[in-house]
Design a protein around this motif. Structure first.
Motif, PDB file in Angstrom:
ATOM      1  N   THR A  45     -18.697  68.163 -24.766  1.00  0.00           N
ATOM      2  CA  THR A  45     -18.511  69.342 -25.628  1.00  0.00           C
ATOM      3  C   THR A  45     -17.570  69.100 -26.816  1.00  0.00           C
ATOM      4  O   THR A  45     -17.349  70.007 -27.615  1.00  0.00           O
ATOM      5  CB  THR A  45     -17.974  70.555 -24.824  1.00  0.00           C
ATOM      6  OG1 THR A  45     -16.616  70.338 -24.465  1.00  0.00           O
ATOM      7  CG2 THR A  45     -18.813  70.812 -23.576  1.00  0.00           C
ATOM      8  N   LYS A  46     -17.047  67.891 -26.958  1.00  0.00           N
ATOM      9  CA  LYS A  46     -16.116  67.614 -28.046  1.00  0.00           C
ATOM     10  C   LYS A  46     -16.765  66.694 -29.078  1.00  0.00           C
ATOM     11  O   LYS A  46     -17.357  65.678 -28.709  1.00  0.00           O
ATOM     12  CB  LYS A  46     -14.851  66.956 -27.501  1.00  0.00           C
ATOM     13  CG  LYS A  46     -13.805  66.671 -28.578  1.00  0.00           C
ATOM     14  CD  LYS A  46     -12.571  66.023 -27.978  1.00  0.00           C
ATOM     15  CE  LYS A  46     -11.548  65.675 -29.053  1.00  0.00           C
ATOM     16  NZ  LYS A  46     -10.337  65.020 -28.485  1.00  0.00           N
ATOM     17  N   PRO A  47     -16.680  67.027 -30.362  1.00  0.00           N
ATOM     18  CA  PRO A  47     -17.266  66.160 -31.387  1.00  0.00           C
ATOM     19  C   PRO A  47     -16.360  64.963 -31.686  1.00  0.00           C
ATOM     20  O   PRO A  47     -15.130  65.085 -31.682  1.00  0.00           O
ATOM     21  CB  PRO A  47     -17.388  67.077 -32.607  1.00  0.00           C
ATOM     22  CG  PRO A  47     -16.311  68.091 -32.414  1.00  0.00           C
ATOM     23  CD  PRO A  47     -16.154  68.281 -30.938  1.00  0.00           C
ATOM     24  N   TYR A  48     -16.976  63.819 -31.946  1.00  0.00           N
ATOM     25  CA  TYR A  48     -16.248  62.597 -32.291  1.00  0.00           C
ATOM     26  C   TYR A  48     -16.884  61.993 -33.542  1.00  0.00           C
ATOM     27  O   TYR A  48     -18.110  61.994 -33.691  1.00  0.00           O
ATOM     28  CB  TYR A  48     -16.311  61.564 -31.162  1.00  0.00           C
ATOM     29  CG  TYR A  48     -15.529  61.943 -29.922  1.00  0.00           C
ATOM     30  CD1 TYR A  48     -14.232  61.484 -29.726  1.00  0.00           C
ATOM     31  CD2 TYR A  48     -16.104  62.748 -28.942  1.00  0.00           C
ATOM     32  CE1 TYR A  48     -13.518  61.822 -28.582  1.00  0.00           C
ATOM     33  CE2 TYR A  48     -15.395  63.094 -27.791  1.00  0.00           C
ATOM     34  CZ  TYR A  48     -14.097  62.622 -27.623  1.00  0.00           C
ATOM     35  OH  TYR A  48     -13.404  62.952 -26.503  1.00  0.00           O
ATOM     36  N   ALA A  52     -23.098  54.362 -29.900  1.00  0.00           N
ATOM     37  CA  ALA A  52     -22.285  54.827 -31.025  1.00  0.00           C
ATOM     38  C   ALA A  52     -20.848  54.382 -30.804  1.00  0.00           C
ATOM     39  O   ALA A  52     -20.274  54.621 -29.731  1.00  0.00           O
ATOM     40  CB  ALA A  52     -22.353  56.346 -31.157  1.00  0.00           C
ATOM     41  N   LEU A  53     -20.267  53.705 -31.810  1.00  0.00           N
ATOM     42  CA  LEU A  53     -18.871  53.299 -31.785  1.00  0.00           C
ATOM     43  C   LEU A  53     -18.048  54.415 -32.425  1.00  0.00           C
ATOM     44  O   LEU A  53     -18.256  54.765 -33.592  1.00  0.00           O
ATOM     45  CB  LEU A  53     -18.680  51.984 -32.549  1.00  0.00           C
ATOM     46  CG  LEU A  53     -17.247  51.476 -32.675  1.00  0.00           C
ATOM     47  CD1 LEU A  53     -16.656  51.184 -31.302  1.00  0.00           C
ATOM     48  CD2 LEU A  53     -17.200  50.229 -33.556  1.00  0.00           C
ATOM     49  N   LEU A  54     -17.122  54.966 -31.656  1.00  0.00           N
ATOM     50  CA  LEU A  54     -16.346  56.111 -32.120  1.00  0.00           C
ATOM     51  C   LEU A  54     -15.217  55.672 -33.043  1.00  0.00           C
ATOM     52  O   LEU A  54     -14.743  54.531 -32.993  1.00  0.00           O
ATOM     53  CB  LEU A  54     -15.777  56.870 -30.924  1.00  0.00           C
ATOM     54  CG  LEU A  54     -16.797  57.362 -29.892  1.00  0.00           C
ATOM     55  CD1 LEU A  54     -16.091  58.150 -28.803  1.00  0.00           C
ATOM     56  CD2 LEU A  54     -17.886  58.186 -30.542  1.00  0.00           C
ATOM     57  N   GLY A  55     -14.776  56.611 -33.882  1.00  0.00           N
ATOM     58  CA  GLY A  55     -13.651  56.355 -34.760  1.00  0.00           C
ATOM     59  C   GLY A  55     -12.353  56.287 -33.975  1.00  0.00           C
ATOM     60  O   GLY A  55     -12.314  56.465 -32.747  1.00  0.00           O
ATOM     61  N   SER A  56     -11.248  56.023 -34.673  1.00  0.00           N
ATOM     62  CA  SER A  56      -9.952  55.888 -34.014  1.00  0.00           C
ATOM     63  C   SER A  56      -9.530  57.212 -33.382  1.00  0.00           C
ATOM     64  O   SER A  56      -9.920  58.287 -33.825  1.00  0.00           O
ATOM     65  CB  SER A  56      -8.904  55.430 -35.033  1.00  0.00           C
ATOM     66  OG  SER A  56      -8.813  56.368 -36.091  1.00  0.00           O
ATOM     67  N   GLY A  57      -8.745  57.084 -32.315  1.00  0.00           N
ATOM     68  CA  GLY A  57      -8.211  58.269 -31.662  1.00  0.00           C
ATOM     69  C   GLY A  57      -9.124  58.895 -30.633  1.00  0.00           C
ATOM     70  O   GLY A  57      -8.902  60.029 -30.229  1.00  0.00           O
ATOM     71  N   SER A  58     -10.124  58.177 -30.174  1.00  0.00           N
ATOM     72  CA  SER A  58     -11.034  58.762 -29.176  1.00  0.00           C
ATOM     73  C   SER A  58     -10.369  58.883 -27.809  1.00  0.00           C
ATOM     74  O   SER A  58     -10.740  59.738 -27.006  1.00  0.00           O
ATOM     75  CB  SER A  58     -12.300  57.907 -29.051  1.00  0.00           C
ATOM     76  OG  SER A  58     -12.011  56.646 -28.454  1.00  0.00           O
ATOM     77  N   GLY A  59      -9.414  57.989 -27.527  1.00  0.00           N
ATOM     78  CA  GLY A  59      -8.750  58.018 -26.232  1.00  0.00           C
ATOM     79  C   GLY A  59      -9.520  57.334 -25.130  1.00  0.00           C
ATOM     80  O   GLY A  59      -9.045  57.266 -23.990  1.00  0.00           O
ATOM     81  N   LEU A  60     -10.696  56.809 -25.409  1.00  0.00           N
ATOM     82  CA  LEU A  60     -11.502  56.128 -24.395  1.00  0.00           C
ATOM     83  C   LEU A  60     -11.113  54.665 -24.317  1.00  0.00           C
ATOM     84  O   LEU A  60     -10.857  54.024 -25.347  1.00  0.00           O
ATOM     85  CB  LEU A  60     -12.990  56.248 -24.718  1.00  0.00           C
ATOM     86  CG  LEU A  60     -13.570  57.665 -24.759  1.00  0.00           C
ATOM     87  CD1 LEU A  60     -15.034  57.622 -25.186  1.00  0.00           C
ATOM     88  CD2 LEU A  60     -13.436  58.329 -23.405  1.00  0.00           C
ATOM     89  N   PRO A  61     -11.085  54.090 -23.115  1.00  0.00           N
ATOM     90  CA  PRO A  61     -10.752  52.662 -22.989  1.00  0.00           C
ATOM     91  C   PRO A  61     -11.692  51.769 -23.800  1.00  0.00           C
ATOM     92  O   PRO A  61     -11.256  50.846 -24.471  1.00  0.00           O
ATOM     93  CB  PRO A  61     -10.886  52.405 -21.485  1.00  0.00           C
ATOM     94  CG  PRO A  61     -10.750  53.742 -20.848  1.00  0.00           C
ATOM     95  CD  PRO A  61     -11.316  54.726 -21.806  1.00  0.00           C
TER      96      PRO A  61
END
Length: 470
Positions: free
Chosen positions: A139-142, A157-166
């Motif tokens: 439910t959260k946009p990245y 999809a490679l997320l931008g900085s600050g995703s918090g995922l390992p």
């Protein structure tokens, strides 16, 4: 004691002034010690702010994932801002440092230098790569730094900085509708499904006339083969999604095959010429004139056509046989003409029997010597092999997807209902049973229970139909 002696005794105690000097020295020493003690107890002078900042350890920011590439469904690499690289050889379930041996094999085992491996000309990679700016996970946009789709359904999809995922990579198995961070069992199953789809795409593409035509059709939302046809002909429809096609008051279900979904649509003799939308493409139906044929038959034969009870009973058998068709194309190569006979009645002739308008002849009649072997026009399953009233000994072969070939007036049946046959197998012999004026083969195709011009099929397959051959 004598006073004088007492005076001498006092004189003997004269050194007392030296003792007082010692006390003075001790007092001075004690004062010095106290001064030292007092100095050591004074608070130390605080260091400057600059000195404190310079003495603190510098905490470097964690390296950021900056680029990735999946070389195939199993292998890929993920590069970080500090130059480190992680790789996977199980589709992203586990990412390892590239210095480990399995990781090195993964990085070099697919495309050279970690580039995408050649998955064949018929990979299901979209013609234009989707490039989403954001994706939604839980439910959260990245924001998305980079994306890659190996098929129209499967991508990362490679997320931008600050995703918090390992590992800041998300995977989709439904074309980007939903995203997930973990490669679960159902994701692995989706990978196997996509691999099977690519294998089927190779089989699908092989049925087209050229690789260019295959690409054009297989990478389009809708394709008509051909997009122009005459009454009595037929069209093969391909769509990239499941669904139905509405045509001439009927609905035809699109069946999965290869990487797409297909159905035939017959163009009945009574269809009006014009342009008809099919999905996002247009089918042009052209007018066609047919010649007229006049037949004279005996009164006995004429009376056969009046026995409607027997005719209807046979029709029920035929309708039941043609109501069930294999949901796939059973053929893999071009259709052949069952016999090399003399064409006595072409397809579409308007027929008069004993001077009365009968119907359009929606088949071809090939005259040949009685007993001439009849070959199966292509691979199929015998849907019906029986002795019928008007058509005599007759056979219907199911070629899949609602397409049947019909063989009538045989002198002998060489197959039975339920048999599987290959193209060129002998299925019967030419005869003159039923409503017939002489030895011949009455042959046609039925498409969704509508008779279709058999000349469309000879030496080709529906995937290769085009307007130039009409």
């Amino acid at each position: 004691m004598h006073p004088r002696n007492k005076s001498k005794a006092r004189g003997a105690m004269a050194p007392r002034p030296r003792k007082r000097g010692l006390w003075i020295a001790l007092s001075v020493s004690l004062a010095a010690c106290l001064a030292v003690l007092v100095y050591e107890q004074r608070p130390a002078q605080a260091p400057s702010t600059d000195t404190v900042i310079e003495s603190l350890p510098v905490k470097k920011p964690a390296p950021e994932a900056v680029e990735f590439r999946m070389t195939d469904f199993e292998h890929g690499w993920l590069r970080y801002s500090d130059g480190a690289t992680k790789v996977t050889n199980d589709g992203g379930a586990i990412w390892q440092d590239s210095s480990t041996e399995p990781a090195v094999q993964a990085l070099s085992g697919s495309g050279a230098g970690g580039e995408p491996a050649d998955r064949g000309e018929w990979s299901l990679a979209p013609a234009e790569q989707p490039n989403p700016a954001t994706v939604v996970y839980e439910t959260k946009p990245y924001s998305v730094k980079q994306s890659q789709f190996l098929t129209d359904r499967f991508g990362w999809a490679l997320l931008g900085s600050g995703s918090g995922l390992p590992i800041p990579l998300l995977v989709t198995t439904d074309g980007g509708e939903t995203w997930r961070a973990d490669v679960t069992a159902d994701v692995r199953e989706a990978v196997q499904t996509e691999k099977r789809r690519e294998e089927q795409a190779v089989r699908e593409a092989a049925l087209y006339e050229t690789p260019e035509q295959a690409k054009l059709a297989m990478r389009s939302a809708w394709a008509l083969l051909p997009d122009q046809a005459s009454v009595g002909d037929a069209v093969l429809v391909r769509h990239n999604k499941p669904g139905d096609v509405a045509w001439q008051g009927k609905t035809y279900k699109l069946q999965p095959f290869g990487s797409g979904y297909y159905t035939y649509i017959p163009i009945p003799m009574q269809a009006k010429p014009g342009e008809y939308p099919i999905g996002d493409v247009v089918l042009t139906v052209k007018e066609k004139k047919f010649q007229t044929q006049y037949l004279q038959v005996s009164q006995q034969m004429e009376s056969m056509r009046q026995d409607t009870d027997r005719i209807q009973a046979d029709q029920k058998k035929i309708d039941a046989a043609r109501s069930k068709s294999e949901p796939e194309f059973l053929y893999t190569s071009a259709f052949i003409q069952p016999i090399q006979g003399i064409l006595t009645t072409p397809y579409g002739y308007t027929r008069y029997v004993n001077g009365k308008l009968d119907s359009s002849h929606t088949a071809i009649d090939l005259a040949a010597k009685e007993g001439t072997p009849i070959k199966a026009t292509n691979d199929g399953i015998v849907a019906l092999a029986d002795s019928l009233y008007l058509t005599g000994n007759a056979i219907y072969l199911d070629h899949g997807m609602g397409l049947f070939s019909q063989y009538a007036h045989l002198s002998e049946l060489r197959v039975k209902t339920g048999d599987r046959v290959k193209k060129g197998d002998i299925i019967g012999l030419v005869g003159t049973t039923g409503f017939s004026t002489g030895p011949h083969l009455h042959f046609t195709f039925w498409m969704h229970n509508v008779p279709t011009n058999p000349n469309l099929f000879f030496d080709t397959v529906p995937f290769r139909w085009n307007a130039a051959k009409k």
